[in-house]
Design a protein around this motif. Sequence first.
Motif, short mmCIF file in Angstrom:
data_model
loop_
_atom_site.label_atom_id
_atom_site.label_comp_id
_atom_site.label_asym_id
_atom_site.label_seq_id
_atom_site.Cartn_x
_atom_site.Cartn_y
_atom_site.Cartn_z
N MET A 238 0.85 -1.17 0.00
CA MET A 238 0.00 0.00 0.00
C MET A 238 0.90 1.24 0.00
O MET A 238 1.84 1.32 0.78
CB MET A 238 -0.89 -0.04 1.23
N PRO A 239 0.59 2.20 -0.84
CA PRO A 239 1.44 3.39 -0.90
C PRO A 239 1.33 4.24 0.36
O PRO A 239 0.32 4.19 1.07
CB PRO A 239 0.90 4.16 -2.11
N ARG A 240 2.39 4.96 0.62
CA ARG A 240 2.43 5.83 1.78
C ARG A 240 1.41 6.96 1.61
O ARG A 240 1.30 7.54 0.53
CB ARG A 240 3.84 6.40 1.90
N PRO A 241 0.65 7.31 2.65
CA PRO A 241 -0.32 8.39 2.50
C PRO A 241 0.36 9.74 2.30
O PRO A 241 1.45 9.98 2.82
CB PRO A 241 -1.11 8.36 3.81
N HIS A 242 -0.30 10.58 1.53
CA HIS A 242 0.24 11.92 1.27
C HIS A 242 -0.06 12.83 2.47
O HIS A 242 -1.08 12.68 3.13
CB HIS A 242 -0.39 12.50 0.01
N PRO A 243 0.82 13.80 2.72
CA PRO A 243 0.59 14.72 3.84
C PRO A 243 -0.66 15.58 3.61
O PRO A 243 -1.04 15.84 2.46
CB PRO A 243 1.84 15.61 3.87
N ILE B 200 -0.32 11.57 -8.91
CA ILE B 200 -1.36 10.77 -8.24
C ILE B 200 -2.37 10.35 -9.30
O ILE B 200 -2.39 10.88 -10.41
CB ILE B 200 -2.05 11.56 -7.10
N SER B 201 -3.23 9.42 -8.95
CA SER B 201 -4.23 8.95 -9.91
C SER B 201 -5.43 9.90 -9.96
O SER B 201 -5.67 10.66 -9.03
CB SER B 201 -4.69 7.54 -9.55
#
Length: 95
Positions: A1-6, A33-34
């Motif tokens: 799972m990708p790291r969440p964005h700030p 981002i998608s």
Amino acid sequence: MPRPHPPEFRRRAVELALLGDKPKSQIAAELGISDSCLRNWVRQAEIDDGHRPGLSSDERAELVALRRKNRVLELEVEILKRASAYFARENVLPK
């Protein structure tokens, strides 16, 4: 799972998308981002601002916490039921 964005990144991305200068797909590509990710962020921001019906971020977090607490309480009740049945059986049967 990708790291969440700030949160600052998300907030700025939503601001850019709501300006409407460029298509959302182009903004998403430039930010790396998608499309669906940016659309979800925009939708949630509109809900949080009251422009669209739905659960706000705070309500959603509260709902998650309450569901988690409910699972724990149901597990505790099940454990207590089994323990009471065990001890009731022990007191009824002759030794």
